[in-house]
Structure formats: structure tokens, C-alpha cells
Design a protein around this motif. Sequence first.
Motif, PDB file in Angstrom:
ATOM      1  N   GLY A  58      83.550  21.396  21.820  1.00  0.00           N
ATOM      2  CA  GLY A  58      82.162  21.510  21.385  1.00  0.00           C
ATOM      3  C   GLY A  58      81.800  20.501  20.321  1.00  0.00           C
ATOM      4  N   GLU A  59      82.725  20.230  19.431  1.00  0.00           N
ATOM      5  CA  GLU A  59      82.475  19.224  18.381  1.00  0.00           C
ATOM      6  C   GLU A  59      82.390  17.815  18.971  1.00  0.00           C
ATOM      7  OE1 GLU A  59      81.544  19.720  15.351  1.00  0.00           O
ATOM      8  OE2 GLU A  59      81.894  21.883  15.335  1.00  0.00           O
ATOM      9  N   VAL A  60      83.265  17.498  19.920  1.00  0.00           N
ATOM     10  CA  VAL A  60      83.223  16.183  20.578  1.00  0.00           C
ATOM     11  C   VAL A  60      81.892  16.015  21.310  1.00  0.00           C
ATOM     12  CG1 VAL A  60      84.251  14.793  22.430  1.00  0.00           C
ATOM     13  CG2 VAL A  60      85.714  15.910  20.743  1.00  0.00           C
ATOM     14  N   ALA A  61      81.365  17.110  21.848  1.00  0.00           N
ATOM     15  CA  ALA A  61      80.097  17.058  22.590  1.00  0.00           C
ATOM     16  C   ALA A  61      78.908  16.775  21.684  1.00  0.00           C
ATOM     17  CB  ALA A  61      79.892  18.357  23.358  1.00  0.00           C
ATOM     18  N   ARG A  62      79.099  16.779  20.379  1.00  0.00           N
ATOM     19  CA  ARG A  62      78.016  16.414  19.450  1.00  0.00           C
ATOM     20  C   ARG A  62      77.706  14.911  19.523  1.00  0.00           C
ATOM     21  NH1 ARG A  62      76.524  20.375  15.680  1.00  0.00           N
ATOM     22  NH2 ARG A  62      78.073  21.977  15.251  1.00  0.00           N
ATOM     23  N   TYR A  63      78.671  14.117  19.975  1.00  0.00           N
ATOM     24  CA  TYR A  63      78.442  12.677  20.090  1.00  0.00           C
ATOM     25  C   TYR A  63      77.447  12.428  21.219  1.00  0.00           C
ATOM     26  CZ  TYR A  63      82.436  11.976  17.025  1.00  0.00           C
ATOM     27  OH  TYR A  63      83.292  12.002  15.958  1.00  0.00           O
ATOM     28  N   PRO A  64      76.387  11.677  20.948  1.00  0.00           N
ATOM     29  CA  PRO A  64      75.333  11.475  21.945  1.00  0.00           C
ATOM     30  C   PRO A  64      75.824  10.950  23.298  1.00  0.00           C
ATOM     31  CG  PRO A  64      74.598  10.682  19.814  1.00  0.00           C
ATOM     32  CD  PRO A  64      76.056  11.040  19.666  1.00  0.00           C
ATOM     33  N   LEU A  65      76.755  10.025  23.306  1.00  0.00           N
ATOM     34  CA  LEU A  65      77.240   9.473  24.568  1.00  0.00           C
ATOM     35  C   LEU A  65      78.019  10.531  25.372  1.00  0.00           C
ATOM     36  CD1 LEU A  65      77.168   6.893  26.190  1.00  0.00           C
ATOM     37  CD2 LEU A  65      79.297   6.202  25.115  1.00  0.00           C
ATOM     38  N   VAL A  66      78.814  11.331  24.681  1.00  0.00           N
ATOM     39  CA  VAL A  66      79.562  12.403  25.343  1.00  0.00           C
ATOM     40  C   VAL A  66      78.585  13.437  25.899  1.00  0.00           C
ATOM     41  CG1 VAL A  66      81.224  14.285  25.006  1.00  0.00           C
ATOM     42  CG2 VAL A  66      81.619  12.060  23.931  1.00  0.00           C
ATOM     43  N   LEU A  67      77.604  13.828  25.094  1.00  0.00           N
ATOM     44  CA  LEU A  67      76.627  14.821  25.531  1.00  0.00           C
ATOM     45  C   LEU A  67      75.824  14.302  26.724  1.00  0.00           C
ATOM     46  CD1 LEU A  67      75.487  17.613  25.104  1.00  0.00           C
ATOM     47  CD2 LEU A  67      73.883  16.632  23.451  1.00  0.00           C
ATOM     48  N   LYS A  68      75.493  13.032  26.705  1.00  0.00           N
ATOM     49  CA  LYS A  68      74.762  12.436  27.833  1.00  0.00           C
ATOM     50  C   LYS A  68      75.592  12.520  29.121  1.00  0.00           C
ATOM     51  CE  LYS A  68      72.156   8.354  29.115  1.00  0.00           C
ATOM     52  NZ  LYS A  68      71.645   7.075  28.677  1.00  0.00           N
ATOM     53  N   GLY A  69      76.882  12.245  29.032  1.00  0.00           N
ATOM     54  CA  GLY A  69      77.765  12.348  30.191  1.00  0.00           C
ATOM     55  C   GLY A  69      77.888  13.781  30.679  1.00  0.00           C
ATOM     56  N   LEU A  70      78.036  14.724  29.745  1.00  0.00           N
ATOM     57  CA  LEU A  70      78.123  16.139  30.114  1.00  0.00           C
ATOM     58  C   LEU A  70      76.824  16.609  30.760  1.00  0.00           C
ATOM     59  CD1 LEU A  70      79.970  17.581  26.991  1.00  0.00           C
ATOM     60  CD2 LEU A  70      80.885  17.362  29.313  1.00  0.00           C
ATOM     61  N   GLU A  71      75.698  16.129  30.255  1.00  0.00           N
ATOM     62  CA  GLU A  71      74.407  16.507  30.832  1.00  0.00           C
ATOM     63  C   GLU A  71      74.271  15.970  32.254  1.00  0.00           C
ATOM     64  OE1 GLU A  71      71.081  18.500  31.347  1.00  0.00           O
ATOM     65  OE2 GLU A  71      72.180  18.665  29.469  1.00  0.00           O
ATOM     66  N   ALA A 104      77.956  23.277  24.908  1.00  0.00           N
ATOM     67  CA  ALA A 104      78.673  22.777  23.732  1.00  0.00           C
ATOM     68  C   ALA A 104      78.524  23.747  22.562  1.00  0.00           C
ATOM     69  CB  ALA A 104      78.157  21.391  23.354  1.00  0.00           C
ATOM     70  N   ALA A 105      77.337  24.300  22.383  1.00  0.00           N
ATOM     71  CA  ALA A 105      77.130  25.288  21.312  1.00  0.00           C
ATOM     72  C   ALA A 105      78.002  26.515  21.544  1.00  0.00           C
ATOM     73  CB  ALA A 105      75.654  25.680  21.244  1.00  0.00           C
ATOM     74  N   MET A 106      78.094  26.958  22.799  1.00  0.00           N
ATOM     75  CA  MET A 106      78.937  28.108  23.123  1.00  0.00           C
ATOM     76  C   MET A 106      80.405  27.777  22.840  1.00  0.00           C
ATOM     77  SD  MET A 106      79.294  30.258  26.675  1.00  0.00           S
ATOM     78  CE  MET A 106      79.742  28.825  27.613  1.00  0.00           C
ATOM     79  N   TRP A 107      80.829  26.581  23.231  1.00  0.00           N
ATOM     80  CA  TRP A 107      82.218  26.178  22.986  1.00  0.00           C
ATOM     81  C   TRP A 107      82.534  26.177  21.496  1.00  0.00           C
ATOM     82  CZ3 TRP A 107      81.492  21.328  26.492  1.00  0.00           C
ATOM     83  CH2 TRP A 107      81.472  21.734  27.834  1.00  0.00           C
ATOM     84  N   ARG A 108      81.569  25.742  20.658  1.00  0.00           N
ATOM     85  CA  ARG A 108      81.812  25.705  19.212  1.00  0.00           C
ATOM     86  C   ARG A 108      82.002  27.108  18.640  1.00  0.00           C
ATOM     87  NH1 ARG A 108      78.144  21.344  19.726  1.00  0.00           N
ATOM     88  NH2 ARG A 108      76.330  22.627  19.222  1.00  0.00           N
ATOM     89  N   ALA A 109      81.485  28.135  19.299  1.00  0.00           N
ATOM     90  CA  ALA A 109      81.621  29.511  18.822  1.00  0.00           C
ATOM     91  C   ALA A 109      82.963  30.131  19.189  1.00  0.00           C
ATOM     92  CB  ALA A 109      80.486  30.369  19.389  1.00  0.00           C
ATOM     93  N   ILE A 110      83.711  29.480  20.076  1.00  0.00           N
ATOM     94  CA  ILE A 110      85.003  30.000  20.534  1.00  0.00           C
ATOM     95  C   ILE A 110      86.100  29.117  19.939  1.00  0.00           C
ATOM     96  CG2 ILE A 110      86.454  30.452  22.549  1.00  0.00           C
ATOM     97  CD1 ILE A 110      83.818  30.852  24.134  1.00  0.00           C
ATOM     98  N   PRO A 111      86.910  29.656  19.035  1.00  0.00           N
ATOM     99  CA  PRO A 111      87.880  28.825  18.316  1.00  0.00           C
ATOM    100  C   PRO A 111      88.714  27.881  19.193  1.00  0.00           C
ATOM    101  CG  PRO A 111      87.838  30.997  17.353  1.00  0.00           C
ATOM    102  CD  PRO A 111      86.970  31.056  18.590  1.00  0.00           C
ATOM    103  N   VAL A 112      89.220  28.354  20.317  1.00  0.00           N
ATOM    104  CA  VAL A 112      90.079  27.513  21.138  1.00  0.00           C
ATOM    105  C   VAL A 112      89.292  26.350  21.791  1.00  0.00           C
ATOM    106  CG1 VAL A 112      89.911  28.849  23.285  1.00  0.00           C
ATOM    107  CG2 VAL A 112      92.003  27.586  22.778  1.00  0.00           C
ATOM    108  N   LEU A 113      87.987  26.528  21.978  1.00  0.00           N
ATOM    109  CA  LEU A 113      87.151  25.490  22.597  1.00  0.00           C
ATOM    110  C   LEU A 113      86.345  24.682  21.582  1.00  0.00           C
ATOM    111  CD1 LEU A 113      85.784  27.457  25.685  1.00  0.00           C
ATOM    112  CD2 LEU A 113      87.689  25.841  25.603  1.00  0.00           C
ATOM    113  N   ARG A 114      86.431  25.069  20.322  1.00  0.00           N
ATOM    114  CA  ARG A 114      85.630  24.403  19.283  1.00  0.00           C
ATOM    115  C   ARG A 114      85.797  22.882  19.268  1.00  0.00           C
ATOM    116  NH1 ARG A 114      82.459  25.759  15.278  1.00  0.00           N
ATOM    117  NH2 ARG A 114      82.250  24.387  13.495  1.00  0.00           N
ATOM    118  N   PRO A 115      87.012  22.336  19.398  1.00  0.00           N
ATOM    119  CA  PRO A 115      87.134  20.872  19.399  1.00  0.00           C
ATOM    120  C   PRO A 115      86.302  20.209  20.506  1.00  0.00           C
ATOM    121  CG  PRO A 115      89.288  21.870  19.079  1.00  0.00           C
ATOM    122  CD  PRO A 115      88.341  22.979  19.430  1.00  0.00           C
TER     123      PRO A 115
END
Length: 97
Positions: free
Chosen positions: A62-75, A49-60
Motif C-alpha cells: 500500500g505504501e509503494v502504491a502511493r508513488y504516482p507511477l506505481v498507482l497509474k500502473g495499478l489503475e 492501496a488504502a485497504m492494503w495500508r490498513a492490513i499490517p502484512v500488506l502495508r508495504p
Amino acid sequence: MRRLDRHGNIDFIDASGEITDCPLDRAALLARFHAREGEQLYDGAAAFAAMWRAIPVLRPLGEVARYPLVLKGLEALYGQFLKVRPILQRLVRKAGR
């Protein structure tokens, strides 16, 4: 990812080589994906998610992945990927021969 990072925002480091300025040992680095965003060091899905936030096209994403439930699912998905990663690595090595 390197192709998407057109602005050079990400400094990719090969953990299989000699690393002298990292707070983690080599085995930990090779076991999971790691990324640093500012002073914060992330691993697993949070690192992606941090890497995605550094790439403009993937930033959204990465930002969605900041939500704990989303991050838990991605993990959880990343954990499943880690189980099949050795098989994928062997297949890639065989294909490269």
C-alpha cells in the motif's frame, strides 16, 4: 481480505444493500471499489492501496502504491480487470448453483 484484517482495521460495507450515509450514489459504488482512509475517499486502485495500508502484512504494498507511477500502473490493471469482471461474476454464480 477480511481474514487478513485480524485487527479489525477495516469496516467492510456491502454496497448492494441500503446505504444511507454515503456521498456517492449506489451505481457509482457498485461500478468501482471504494475505500475511505481518514477523511479521504478513494476509488479503484487507490482504494485497494488504502485497504492494503490498513492490513499490517500488506502495508508495504500500500505504501509503494502511493508513488504516482506505481498507482497509474495499478489503475491500468484495475481497468482491465473491470472489463472481465462481469464474466467472472457469471462464472462464480454458475459455480454456486
